[in-house]
Design a protein around this motif. Sequence first.
Motif, PDB file in Angstrom:
ATOM      1  N   CYS A 290       0.832  -1.201   0.000  1.00  0.00           N
ATOM      2  CA  CYS A 290       0.000   0.000   0.000  1.00  0.00           C
ATOM      3  C   CYS A 290       0.871   1.257   0.000  1.00  0.00           C
ATOM      4  O   CYS A 290       0.579   2.241  -0.698  1.00  0.00           O
ATOM      5  N   ALA A 311      -5.108   2.942  -3.631  1.00  0.00           N
ATOM      6  CA  ALA A 311      -4.574   2.154  -2.525  1.00  0.00           C
ATOM      7  C   ALA A 311      -5.593   1.122  -2.051  1.00  0.00           C
ATOM      8  O   ALA A 311      -5.236  -0.007  -1.694  1.00  0.00           O
ATOM      9  N   VAL A 315      -5.131  -2.881  -1.770  1.00  0.00           N
ATOM     10  CA  VAL A 315      -5.438  -3.654  -0.569  1.00  0.00           C
ATOM     11  C   VAL A 315      -6.327  -4.847  -0.915  1.00  0.00           C
ATOM     12  O   VAL A 315      -6.069  -5.985  -0.510  1.00  0.00           O
TER      13      VAL A 315
END
Length: 815
Positions: A290, A311, A315
Amino acid sequence: MNGGPVSREPARIGPILFSSTEDDMTTALDLRLVPAAAAAWAVSLLGLRAGWTASAWCGVVALAVGALALLRKRRTRAVRGVLVVCGVTAAMAAVVTVRVRHVAEHPVRSAAEQGLPALLRVEIDDDPTPLRSPGYGERPAGSDRVSVLVGLRQVEITDRTGRTTDLGGQGERVLLLAPSDWGGLLPGQEATARGELAPATRGDLVVAVLRVRGPPNEVTAAPWWQTSAGALREGLRNASRTLDPEPAGLVPALVVGDTTALPERVVGEFRAAGLTHLLAVSGANLAIVCGAVLLVCRLLRLGPRTCGVLAGLAVTGFVVLARPEPSVLRAAVMAGVALLALAVGRPRSALPALAGSVLVLLLVDTGLAAAPGFALSVLATAALVVIAPWWADALSRRGVPSGFAEALAVPAAAHLVTAPLVVALSGKVSLVAVVANLLAAPAVPPVTILGVLAAVVAPAHLAAAEVLLSVAGPPATWLVQVGRWAAAVPGAEFAWPSGVFGGLALAVVALAVLVALRFPRARVLLAVVLVGVVLAVVPTSVLRPGWPVSGWVVVACDVGQGDAVVVATAEPGRAVVVDTGPEPGAVDGCLRRLGVRRIPLVVLSHLHADHVGGLSSVLDGREVGAVALGPLHHPEWAAREVRQTAARAQVPLVGLGMGDHLEWPGLRLEVLGPRDAPVGPPPNADAGTPVNDASLVLRATTPAGRVLLTGDVELAGQSALLTAGTDLTAEVLKVPHHGSRSTLPAFLAAVRPHVALISVGAGNRYGHPSRLVVDALTDAGARVLRTDHDGDIAVLSAEQGTATARRGDPRAPPR
C-alpha cells in the motif's frame, strides 16, 4: 512483528506508524475506541473458551452497569466512556452467545461425539494445509494428508441402525482431515466429502472434524477471482525457481505465505532467530504494498481521493492474492478505515483504526478472538503505534541518528509486546530476535514489492517475472543468511514456562523492566542484575564446560520426539549419523557442538519424518559420503523428499540390507535387520507399524563396546530377529520406538544392555517412554538415560565398564 521505519510525515496507512513528532503524539495515542475493542475481544474469548452461558452473563452485567451509568445526572467523559464500553460489550455478548450456542447445540456436533459416518457437501473456506501426522512428524511439503476448513452446505448422517438423516447446512464450519487429493482445491469451490465425524477441539466455532475417505467428488469450479489468485501464486512459484533453492522457497512464503517449497532448515532457523513472522503474510506486507502505491501516486501528483481509491484497490487485490489470514484481514480493515479518512480529507490516528478493525473483524468472525496469529498481529501493531515512536524519540534525544533509532525501536517494541504471547505458545524466549529483525528489515520491502510484481507479471510473461526475481534474489539470500547466523548464536533462545502462567510471568517482568528504565537509579540496578544473570547463565547454558566430553564414542542427540544418533570413528571430526530427527535445527546444533565436519555415511533407519526431518541440515556445509536407506522406501512423500534433498547436496543414495558390513577406523557396522525385507508398499504404509517394523537394525562395534541401534522396530520386527536366532547382545541399546510399549521383554532380555538410551521428546502426547519398558530395563540392571531429561547423552570409551555423560546436566560427572 515487523514493520516499516517510523516516518515524520503525518498521514500513514495500515500498520505503518503515524508521525512521532511531539505535536502528533497526542493523535497517535487516541484511546477512545481501545476499551471497547478490548471488552469485545474479552467477551468473545470468554464465550469461545467457557461457553455461551459465560458470554450471556457478561452481557447481562454490561447492561446492568450501563443502566446504572444512565441514572447519573452528570454525563462526564468517563460516564460516556463507560456507556460506550457497556453497549459494545452487551452487543458483542449477544452475538457471541448466539453463535456459540448454535455451534454447541448443532446436531452435527452430537453426531461427531458418537463418531458417526457422514456425507457432507461443503464449500472450501481456506487453502488446504499439509498436516503433521501424529507420531511421524509429517513434512510441510509433499504430505499425504491435509486439513481443510470448510463451510457446510448439506449434511447426511448415518446412525448406528443404518438410517440416514438429512440435516441441511447453513455455512457452519467443519475441519476436514483429508487425503492429499484435496490439496489442490481453492477457496470458493464446492465438493462432496465422505468420512467419519469426530469432536472438534479448536474452540473457534468449528462444529466438528471429518476424517475424509477418498478424493473430493462433485467438485465445482472456483470463483474467477480465486482462480486468478491461484494462477498468480503458481506463476510466482515458477518464476522463483530461477533462484537458488532456499531463496526460491522463501520468496513465495514472504510475499503470499506459500511455504510449499521452503526447506525445513530455513523454517527451523527462522523459528530460532525470531523471524517466523516473515514466513506468514502479515499486515506489514500489506503496508509495504500500500505504501508503494501511495508513493507512486504522490510522484504522479494525484489527489487524496484518487490515492485512496488506488490504494484501496491494491489492498483488495493483495488480500485475495495472499488469502484472508487473520493478520491480513486486520490490516486490510485498518487500512480501509484510514483510506476512507484520507479520501474524505480527514486523516485519523492509527490506534483508533486498529481498535476499529478489531471490532469489525470480531463482529464478522468471532473465532478470530482465539486465533494466535490475530493476537500477535494486533499486539505488534499496537506496539508500533504506541511504544516505537516514544522509544525512537528518546533515542534521538540521546544522540542516536534518527534513522537508526527508528529502525531499532520498531523491532524492539514489537518483540517486547508480543514476547509474552510467543512464550505462552512455545515456551521459548529468543535473545537474538531484535537484532535479527533489525538486520532483516531492510531486505523485506524490496523482496515483497518485487515478488508482488513478479506474481502479477508471471502469467503473461514468465521471463520478465524471472528478471524481477533475479533482482530480489540478493535480499532474499540475505534474509536466509540472517536467520542462519542468528540461529547459530550459542544460547539464541532459552526455555521459559509456557501457557498462561508463563506468558503472564514474562509480561510482569517486561513491565517491570519498562518501569525501571524510567528511573536512573533503577537503570543502574537493572544493569547490575542483567550482568549477574549473564554471568550465571552463560557458563551453564551457552558455554557448556566439558561438552563435548573427551573420548565420546556414541551420542544420542536431544532432537525432541525423534531419533538422531552420532557414532564416532577413530578420526577426529568424523562420525556416522543414524537418523536425523524431526527438524533441521536440533540435529545441526548437536553436530556443531560435537565438532563433526565429515560424515562418511548417514543412515536413515526408516522414512518416518521424526527420523528424516533434519536431513537437509546434516548434509549442508559438511563433507558427506552417502545417504543409506533400508529396503522399504515408503511413505512415498518422504522417499521423494529424501531423494530431492540428497540430489540438491550432490550426495549419492545407497541401499543397505541384512548381512551388510561397513567399516571405518575405530568403527564397524553390521546390518542385522529387517529379517523379512518387504516387497512393495505395505498396506497403509503411512500409518506406522509396517514402516516401523521395516527399520534398519544396526550393531556398531566401538571402543566403548557394542551398540545396538534399533530404529522404531516394533513387535513383529523384534520377534523376527528373535526367531531367527540373531545375536542381539550389546553393551548399549538405543531403545526401540522411543521406549513405547511395543517392545518385547524377550527382546530386552536378549540384548542385556548395560546402558539404555531413550530418544524422546519432553511432554510428548504419546506417553513415551512406557513405564513398563523403563522398569524392565532398570530391573535388569541397565542404566536408563532419556534425552527429554538429560539432553544430549554421550557414551564414553572406558577401561572398566561403560561410562556416560549428559549435556543436560553439565555438572553430572561421567558414570
